[in-house]
Design a protein around this motif. Structure first.
Motif, PDB file in Angstrom:
ATOM      1  N   GLY A  90       0.793  -1.221   0.000  1.00 56.88           N
ATOM      2  CA  GLY A  90       0.000   0.000   0.000  1.00 56.88           C
ATOM      3  C   GLY A  90       0.822   1.265   0.000  1.00 56.88           C
ATOM      4  O   GLY A  90       0.341   2.332  -0.401  1.00 56.88           O
ATOM      5  N   TYR A  91       2.077   1.182   0.403  1.00 52.64           N
ATOM      6  CA  TYR A  91       2.908   2.379   0.488  1.00 52.64           C
ATOM      7  C   TYR A  91       3.333   2.892  -0.887  1.00 52.64           C
ATOM      8  O   TYR A  91       3.580   4.088  -1.061  1.00 52.64           O
ATOM      9  N   ASP A 129       1.643   3.325  -3.350  1.00 56.03           N
ATOM     10  CA  ASP A 129       0.624   4.233  -3.871  1.00 56.03           C
ATOM     11  C   ASP A 129       0.668   5.613  -3.215  1.00 56.03           C
ATOM     12  O   ASP A 129      -0.002   6.538  -3.670  1.00 56.03           O
ATOM     13  N   ASP A 175      -8.449   4.183   6.962  1.00 57.31           N
ATOM     14  CA  ASP A 175      -7.529   3.037   6.920  1.00 57.31           C
ATOM     15  C   ASP A 175      -8.248   1.717   7.179  1.00 57.31           C
ATOM     16  O   ASP A 175      -7.612   0.709   7.467  1.00 57.31           O
ATOM     17  N   MET A 190      -6.556   2.610   3.286  1.00 53.52           N
ATOM     18  CA  MET A 190      -5.281   3.318   3.336  1.00 53.52           C
ATOM     19  C   MET A 190      -4.428   2.830   4.521  1.00 53.52           C
ATOM     20  O   MET A 190      -4.968   2.302   5.501  1.00 53.52           O
ATOM     21  N   PRO A 191      -3.122   2.991   4.471  1.00 54.60           N
ATOM     22  CA  PRO A 191      -2.274   2.613   5.605  1.00 54.60           C
ATOM     23  C   PRO A 191      -2.588   3.431   6.862  1.00 54.60           C
ATOM     24  O   PRO A 191      -3.094   4.547   6.787  1.00 54.60           O
ATOM     25  N   ASP A 224       2.028  -0.326  10.643  1.00 55.59           N
ATOM     26  CA  ASP A 224       1.713  -0.825   9.299  1.00 55.59           C
ATOM     27  C   ASP A 224       2.594  -2.008   8.933  1.00 55.59           C
ATOM     28  O   ASP A 224       2.124  -3.008   8.363  1.00 55.59           O
ATOM     29  N   ARG A 267       0.702  -5.318   8.098  1.00 61.20           N
ATOM     30  CA  ARG A 267       0.590  -5.614   6.668  1.00 61.20           C
ATOM     31  C   ARG A 267       1.612  -6.635   6.177  1.00 61.20           C
ATOM     32  O   ARG A 267       1.432  -7.235   5.116  1.00 61.20           O
TER      33      ARG A 267
END
Length: 592
Positions: free
Chosen positions: A28-29, A31, A93, A103-104, A370, A374
């Motif tokens: 996700g990071y 992005d 998130d 979102m993170p 995160d 994640r």
């Protein structure tokens, strides 16, 4: 009246030049490029400055009112909640499966900073709902998730956590709230909870309470605690609201600050609830959200310092008093602005360096959350668990201190309601108390976190610092102003940890008596580490030919101040720690 300008540029600097999130392997990071995060933060900043900040004083002056069992929140709060809900901020998130945006957590932390700085009391309604949803997302049944999460993330319903009771605070083993099992699989919840933020409000149609209680016949102490979901209104099969549950708000606390947030006494009179997770495993479910919750409180510490600093700076630039001892600065005026005076500068630099260092530390903490969630990274989970009591305790202590420094900058004006600083002082004070008092944080740090994994996580922190120093020793400017002070602070921290290992085994009072100083020593070292990283990023930008030289030079100068004027406090804390328990325990209780 107080003002607020969202520090989006400072946030972007940490996200993209210090943490370099776009290059991260965390899902996700990739992005999160600077254009995307800038757009999100700009929009959040508009809501914070235009919608929430003007309501901060309104909430403080009007407070909440309990009328016929319903809490009326301050004027404007309900409309602000609606705007937040329509913007999707409640589930930024959260999982898209339940209506969130996926979102993170780091981005949620960054936007949460803006909302909390603008209106801490209002943001607490949002934050507590998020925490309750997080616990349900991990431990709730599929039916519970489908029933409650979409409604909470949409802002139609809110959530709370019910832990504390009149006779017990931190020692949850003493709770008396009972959960009687019923034939249909539900439970009848009976008991009283206190200090429940948002326990009753008029912002939403329904309130989802997560309640800690004991099932009769279970183990004694915390091993017998279970977690239950107890909604204000029972939900029908189609998701619409059914009958009112047997629970009520028995009163509102009259508090020193955060008047805009309803702090409720909640009475459960045989209310219908359902078990969340496993029986007698309520503490496990509660601790799922504890890192997130305590990180949010650490954020509250520096955010109140941020808005207080902004207003103190504005005052110092405008207020005329005396002349610069090195020569008149503004001869066309009857006096120079007080920002020319060294002692005023000292106070402002203390404020600025703490706030910016605290932001970097909290953002790093959110990144670790995160990474742990994640990527299922156990080392990241261990590191954030180690750092959480440091962040919560140190940054809320220092955040309150920052507000007091800002108040002092204004002199007599800081003591009046007109200028708004005194509200920040009052609001910031609670952050040192809730989610575990800072004394409890220090005991958790020394008693549980320091020795966990055989001390390997503490050693991993030292390795991070050592590696950073070694990799950058060739940078002369960074070495002199940042790496050498950081190395000294790290040695003080290692010496303190070694003292606990040696003397704490001989007499545990030696460790407990020094725990609060250890938390602050660690806090200074951690913020110092972040300032060294920020200085490195700023120097790299200047070397790369950035045209924004003032911004980066200001970062370096602010960091250099922290390293020179704040970081040496580690030596003082080490001296206190190594004095042992004797000075602390010398008096008999009767002689105080």
């Amino acid at each position: 009246m107080a003002t607020y300008i969202p520090p989006v540029k400072d946030q972007q600097f940490i996200l993209h030049e210090v943490l370099r999130i776009s290059d991260s392997d965390i899902p996700g990071y990739a992005d999160l490029d600077s254009e995307f995060t800038g757009a999100v933060l700009d929009e959040a900043g508009k809501i914070a400055a235009i919608v929430l900040q003007p309501l901060n004083k309104v909430g403080d002056e009007q407070g909440c009112v309990l009328e016929n069992g319903v809490v009326r929140t301050p004027e404007g709060f309900k409309d602000a909640w609606r705007q937040m809900a329509e913007g999707g901020w409640m589930g930024l998130d959260a999982s898209p499966e339940f209506g969130g945006q996926g979102m993170p957590h780091l981005l949620n932390t960054a936007t949460g900073e803006l909302f909390s700085t603008a209106n801490m009391a209002f943001q607490m309604y949002v934050g507590l709902s998020h925490g309750a949803a997080s616990a349900l997302a991990v431990h709730g049944s599929e039916e519970q998730k489908q029933t409650y999460l979409p409604k909470i993330y949409s802002g139609e319903w809110s959530g709370t956590m019910n832990l504390t009771e009149p006779h017990c605070g931190t020692d949850l083993a003493l709770i008396r709230t009972r959960a009687e099992p019923q034939d249909d699989g539900s439970y009848r919840i009976t008991g009283q909870k206190i200090w429940i933020s948002g326990g009753e409000n008029d912002l939403v149609d329904n309130i989802v309470h997560l309640v800690l209680a004991k099932i009769p016949g279970g183990p004694e102490g915390i091993k017998g605690i279970s977690l239950f979901v107890v909604p204000k209104f029972l939900a029908k099969a189609d998701g619409t609201l059914g009958e009112r549950n047997s629970l009520s708000c028995g009163g509102l606390e009259e508090k020193m600050g955060i008047h805009g947030n309803a702090t409720c006494v909640m009475n459960y009179d045989g209310a219908t609830g359902w078990l969340v997770g496993d029986m007698h495993k309520g503490m496990r479910a509660m601790f799922t959200m504890m890192n997130e919750a305590r990180l949010s409180v650490a954020l509250q510490g520096y955010t109140q310092g941020e808005v207080a600093y902004q207003n103190a700076l504005g005052f110092a630039r405008d207020r005329l008093q005396g002349r610069d001892v090195t020569g008149v600065q503004e001869p066309q005026k009857p006096a120079d602005p007080i920002i020319v005076h060294p002692d005023v500068r000292r106070g402002l630099m203390d404020q600025k360096s703490l706030v910016e260092g605290g932001r970097a530390l909290v953002f790093w903490g959110a990144e670790l959350i995160d990474r742990s969630q994640r990527l299922n990274d156990e080392k990241a989970e261990a590191m954030i668990s180690l750092l959480i009591p440091v962040m919560k305790g140190f940054l809320t202590d220092k955040g309150f201190e920052t507000c007091v420094l800002a108040q002092q900058t204004l002199g007599g004006s800081g003591f009046t309601k007109e200028w708004g600083i005194e509200q920040f002082v009052r609001d910031a004070r609670i952050a040192m108390i809730y989610e575990g008092t800072n004394g409890i944080q220090s005991l958790d740090l020394v008693g549980r976190k320091l020795p966990m994994n055989g001390g390997q996580t503490m050693m991993a922190f030292f390795d991070l610092v050592k590696t950073f120093i070694k990799e950058n020793e060739s940078n002369g400017e960074l070495k002199a102003g940042f790496l050498e002070p950081l190395k000294a602070a790290s040695k003080d921290l290692q010496a303190a940890a070694m003292y606990f290992m040696q003397e704490g085994l001989k007499n545990p009072l030696n460790a407990l008596a020094g725990s609060y100083d250890f938390m602050h020593l660690f806090g200074h070292a951690a913020v110092g580490f972040m300032w060294a990283r920020m200085a490195k990023a700023a120097m790299d930008a200047l070397e790369a030919g950035s045209s924004d030289t003032d911004f980066y030079k200001t970062k370096i100068a602010t960091g250099r101040y922290y390293m020179a004027r704040q970081l040496p406090a580690t030596g003082m804390h080490l001296a206190r720690i190594t004095s042992g328990a004797e000075p602390v325990m010398a008096l008999d209780a009767a002689n105080f």
